[in-house]
Design an enzyme around this catalytic site. Structure first.
Site, PDB file in Angstrom:
ATOM      1  N   CYS A 141       0.892  -1.163   0.000  1.00 23.74           N
ATOM      2  CA  CYS A 141       0.000   0.000   0.000  1.00 23.74           C
ATOM      3  C   CYS A 141       0.928   1.210   0.000  1.00 23.74           C
ATOM      4  O   CYS A 141       2.048   1.124  -0.508  1.00 23.74           O
ATOM      5  CB  CYS A 141      -0.974  -0.027   1.176  1.00 23.74           C
ATOM      6  SG  CYS A 141      -0.206  -0.195   2.797  1.00 23.74           S
ATOM      7  N   ALA A 142       0.539   2.319   0.538  1.00 19.71           N
ATOM      8  CA  ALA A 142       1.417   3.489   0.523  1.00 19.71           C
ATOM      9  C   ALA A 142       2.654   3.256   1.385  1.00 19.71           C
ATOM     10  O   ALA A 142       3.795   3.354   0.910  1.00 19.71           O
ATOM     11  CB  ALA A 142       0.660   4.727   0.984  1.00 19.71           C
TER      12      ALA A 142
END
Length: 441
Positions: free
Chosen positions: A392-393
């Site tokens: 994800c980020a």
């Protein structure tokens, strides 16, 4: 080459496209002249209409013949509606036109501006076209330039339908249309970026395909989501205030409208619109309109990734060829067989050649159980074909939740607590939401 209506695969007779186009034009044409003319008339009755002119604009030459590409947008306006496969395509394009028109006219009424340059006398075809233009278009209705907003919409519509030599020719002609608003002395510079922003907003609001960004919107009941929505909304209001107040000192402050719009869109994502506002596809791609409109937010997200992960390994091994990490660069992604991407806000790197599977999720919120389970199933399937990076980020929450789901579902961890311990032992900070920690064993 152009994909003609006869050669394009259609789900309905083309005659229905023609009829729908005629109906829309019957509404759009008078609506344009009435609303545009009304805004012009209101501005002409005011004695406080100002202008925004940068010093460099005085060096822009008047080029009479560029009135031809300037006028040509009227032809493409109607033809673009005909260049569609079905009535939904016509409806969405017309909705983009209508959005640009309504927003622009509201701005013309609330914040009128006037063009200050006086065009020299012209003859021949340019002179005739300037005379016709002057018959209904007074020196008001400046920012955002509706001409530029419509150009962005029409350019995008045709670039998906042209190929070969016609595509660069189309780009070149659109460049002439855009430049002509300056070389005909019809607009000032500030009208161009504000008009482009409006055009991309219309493209984002009514994308070519897929769900509309606010379809099925329901105000969230999640307290954390509401808090984040208020946070981003406050940022949007502050940026908007900075643009409005700063413009009295320097017109460059108007560029704060861009981050204001980006933050407002993100606020709506948390308020209930969800991941659809980012317009990310299953292969990791993001629409051009989303890339442009949300660029200020994404730059902030990239800075946030660097700040939180600069002293961490980009990825860590979990078990059986499965890795957990932050959003990868193209080089990092290509070292894996598959990337399972959960970051709705970030786009797949252009040079990433590995298999890429996206399950877009909004940052900082617990992902829906069904989506988390689908991602875990895709992870187990992809693992059989090689190494897998789940990202994800930051690699702290969304991706950690999916990996935890996979660990329990495959029996590699007998309980959610043990799955969490395995993730922590790998050396990655883990922030699992309560809903994620209650993974069904």
């Amino acid at each position: 080459m152009v994909s003609s209506p006869a050669s394009m695969a259609r789900a309905e007779p083309y005659s229905r496209v023609v009829v729908r186009t005629a109906l829309w034009l019957a509404f759009l044409a008078p609506f344009f002249y009435l609303s545009y003319g009304f805004a012009n008339w209101l501005a002409s009755r005011r004695d406080d209409v100002g202008s925004i002119v940068f010093s460099f604009e005085h060096s822009i030459p008047f080029v009479a013949w560029t009135i031809v590409p300037y006028w040509s947008i009227n032809l493409f306006y109607g033809l673009s509606l005909l260049l569609n496969n079905d009535r939904q395509g016509v409806d969405r394009l017309a909705a983009r036109y209508l959005t640009a028109q309504i927003v622009a006219v509201i701005c013309f009424i609330l914040f009128p501006l006037t063009a200050t340059f006086v065009r020299p006398a012209t003859t021949g075809l340019p002179g005739f076209l300037f005379a016709v233009l002057g018959g209904f278009d007074k020196p008001f209705n400046q920012a955002p330039s509706l001409h530029i907003a419509l150009l962005v919409i029409i350019w995008d519509h045709w670039r998906h339908r042209l190929g070969g030599l016609l595509l660069p020719l189309w780009h070149g002609w659109c460049f002439l249309i855009g430049a002509s608003v300056l070389t005909t002395w019809q607009h000032h510079f500030i009208d161009i970026p504000t008009g482009a922003l409006l055009g991309f907003f219309a493209l984002w609001l009514f994308p070519r395909s897929g769900a509309l960004p606010f379809s099925g919107f329901r105000l969230t009941n999640d307290a954390k989501a509401r808090r984040l929505a208020r946070f981003y909304a406050l940022g949007a209001v502050l940026a908007l205030a900075g643009a409005a107040l700063g413009a009295f000192v320097c017109a460059v402050a108007l560029f704060l409208l861009w981050p204001a719009l980006a933050l407002a869109i993100v606020a709506l994502a948390y308020a209930g619109a969800g991941e659809k506002v980012f317009q990310k596809s299953a292969d990791g791609g993001i629409t051009l309109a989303s890339r442009v409109l949300l660029l200020p937010y994404r730059l902030g997200a990239r800075a946030n990734i660097w700040a939180w992960t600069r002293n961490l390994a980009p990825q860590v091994a979990i078990a059986d060829g499965v890795f957990l990490g932050r959003f990868p660069t193209a080089r990092e992604a290509n070292s894996f067989g598959t990337v399972i991407d959960l970051a709705a806000e970030l786009e797949k790197p252009a040079a990433a050649a590995c298999r890429w599977i996206s399950f877009p999720m909004v940052d900082l919120l617990p992902p829906p159980a069904a989506i988390r389970q689908q991602a875990a199933g895709a992870l187990e399937s992809a693992r059989r074909d090689g190494t897998v990076l789940v990202c994800c980020a930051l690699g702290f929450q969304r991706s950690a939740g999916v990996v935890a789901e996979w660990l329990v579902a495959t029996g590699k961890a007998t309980t959610p607590a043990l799955a969490r311990e395995m993730l922590a032992a790998a050396g990655r900070p883990v922030h699992l939401a309560e809903a994620t920690e209650r993974v069904a064993s």
